[in-house]
Write a protein that holds these residues in place. Structure first.
Motif, short mmCIF file in Angstrom:
data_model
loop_
_atom_site.label_atom_id
_atom_site.label_comp_id
_atom_site.label_asym_id
_atom_site.label_seq_id
_atom_site.Cartn_x
_atom_site.Cartn_y
_atom_site.Cartn_z
N UNK A 198 33.09 -10.06 24.79
CA UNK A 198 32.61 -10.31 26.03
C UNK A 198 31.23 -10.34 26.26
N UNK A 199 30.47 -11.29 26.72
CA UNK A 199 29.01 -11.57 26.93
C UNK A 199 28.87 -11.43 28.39
N UNK A 200 27.51 -11.07 28.52
CA UNK A 200 26.98 -11.04 30.11
C UNK A 200 26.59 -12.48 30.57
N UNK A 201 26.52 -12.48 32.04
CA UNK A 201 26.14 -14.00 32.33
C UNK A 201 24.85 -14.42 31.60
N UNK A 202 24.18 -13.72 31.07
CA UNK A 202 22.82 -14.22 30.36
C UNK A 202 23.12 -14.32 28.84
N UNK A 203 24.28 -14.05 28.44
CA UNK A 203 24.78 -14.60 27.07
C UNK A 203 24.61 -13.32 26.03
N UNK A 204 24.42 -12.19 26.59
CA UNK A 204 24.20 -10.93 25.74
C UNK A 204 25.58 -10.40 25.27
N UNK A 205 25.76 -9.81 23.99
CA UNK A 205 27.10 -9.48 23.70
C UNK A 205 27.11 -7.98 24.34
N UNK A 206 28.32 -7.97 25.07
CA UNK A 206 28.33 -6.67 25.99
C UNK A 206 29.60 -5.62 25.50
N UNK A 207 30.65 -6.23 25.01
CA UNK A 207 31.73 -5.21 24.77
C UNK A 207 32.70 -6.26 23.73
N UNK A 208 33.51 -5.50 22.90
CA UNK A 208 34.50 -6.24 21.90
C UNK A 208 35.50 -5.44 21.69
N UNK A 209 36.47 -5.83 21.21
CA UNK A 209 37.82 -5.29 20.83
C UNK A 209 38.51 -5.86 19.63
N UNK A 210 39.09 -5.14 18.71
CA UNK A 210 39.64 -5.60 17.50
C UNK A 210 41.08 -5.09 17.72
N UNK A 211 42.06 -6.10 17.89
CA UNK A 211 43.66 -5.64 17.91
C UNK A 211 44.27 -5.86 16.75
N UNK A 212 45.35 -5.32 16.17
CA UNK A 212 46.03 -5.53 14.93
C UNK A 212 47.42 -5.97 15.27
N UNK A 213 48.05 -7.12 14.73
CA UNK A 213 49.22 -7.59 14.83
C UNK A 213 50.19 -6.52 13.87
N UNK A 214 51.19 -6.01 14.45
CA UNK A 214 52.10 -5.23 13.55
C UNK A 214 53.44 -5.96 13.36
N UNK A 215 53.74 -7.40 13.71
CA UNK A 215 54.78 -8.02 13.57
C UNK A 215 55.40 -8.36 14.78
N UNK A 216 56.25 -9.65 14.87
CA UNK A 216 56.86 -10.22 15.95
C UNK A 216 57.94 -9.06 16.31
N UNK A 217 57.79 -8.70 17.71
CA UNK A 217 58.83 -7.72 18.39
C UNK A 217 58.35 -5.98 17.86
#
Length: 291
Positions: A198-217
């Protein structure tokens, strides 16, 4: 006790451990210490070591259920025995997830030589004579898929440096670089990762998340999540979290889990604001008289 074999897996050979963890990941928040994403996050390091315990006497039925009884090269040895547990040392803590048919007594006995003084806690493995740590519980949060609106975008190669910058700015002492991130993405777990920025309106990097897939269901996992210290209080972290959750749900995740120490009030507030609910507390097992 059934005899167990412990194998040291280098990053390139962690496929059997990842497959076992995926097979053991339930539809709701995992009850064990490790999700495939925990190993995935560890694999940002070239020197990462993952332990795979196998039982040559495990029943054919148990092996079929894990779908992970495939050849694993570890320390130059190839094994086709059924995996019964996966773990790694996270600083002084030995984190372990055992399969449904694992002999925890045999596993704890074999892990003794990893639990040298200084490695005084386990997460997911009860050790005879040790005690649950009731002073610093970890909260296990779960998110159920729902429609999501978010300012988050998927991280691309051109965003990698900014993704690493957010992490360093969010976690004091972090030395994460873009090269570490690329190492993780090229690892056997890299295809399981979804990443949002997620960036600020000025384009600066503000927040991030990494998610991990464990499989369908099966349940996904968030690890790590961070908001740049200069951009807190504007909902950027919530958007990063919800964007990652939506991406995991799109791939077929039945839920998304995240863990944080109960004392981390900012993280607790973030996850609650993003729609997570607390489903339980986890407690490490600690060596009596440690410290």
């Amino acid at each position: 006790m059934a005899p167990l074999a412990r194998h040291r897996l280098s990053p390139a050979h962690t496929g059997p451990a990842l497959r076992a963890l995926r097979a053991w990941t339930p539809p709701d928040a995992p009850s064990g210490s490790l999700h495939p994403g925990d190993v995935g996050w560890l694999l940002r390091r070239d020197d990462a070591t993952v332990f795979l315990w196998t039982d040559a006497q495990a029943s054919a039925h148990a092996a079929a259920r894990t779908d992970a009884q495939t050849s694993a090269r570890a320390d130059g040895v190839t094994t086709t025995a059924a995996p019964v547990a996966v773990g790694f040392l996270d600083g002084p803590v030995l984190r372990v997830t055992a399969g449904p048919d694992a002999d925890l007594g045999a596993l704890a006995a074999d892990a003794e030589d990893l639990l040298v003084p200084g490695n005084d806690a386990t997460d997911g493995l009860p050790v005879p004579g040790w005690e649950p740590d009731t002073e610093e519980p970890w909260l296990v949060f779960s998110w159920t898929p729902e429609p999501v609106s978010s300012r988050a975008v998927q991280v691309t190669e051109s965003d990698t440096a900014d993704r690493a910058l957010v992490h360093r700015a969010a976690f004091t002492g972090s030395t994460l670089t873009a090269d570490h991130w690329r190492t993780m993405k090229k690892s056997p777990a890299g295809h399981l990762a979804v990443e949002t920025l997620v960036r600020t309106p000025a384009g600066e990097p503000a927040a991030a998340a990494t998610g991990w897939f464990g499989g369908a269901g099966r349940c996904g996992l968030l690890e790590p999540v961070g908001t740049h210290a200069d951009h807190r209080g504007h909902g950027y972290g919530r958007d990063a979290v919800r964007g990652a959750c939506a991406a995991l749900a799109d791939r077929g995740a039945s839920a998304v889990a995240v863990l944080t120490p109960a004392s981390n009030e900012a993280a607790v507030a973030l996850y609650k604001s993003a729609g997570f609910t607390v489903v339980r507390e986890n407690h490490d097992w600690t060596r009596p008289g440690r410290g």
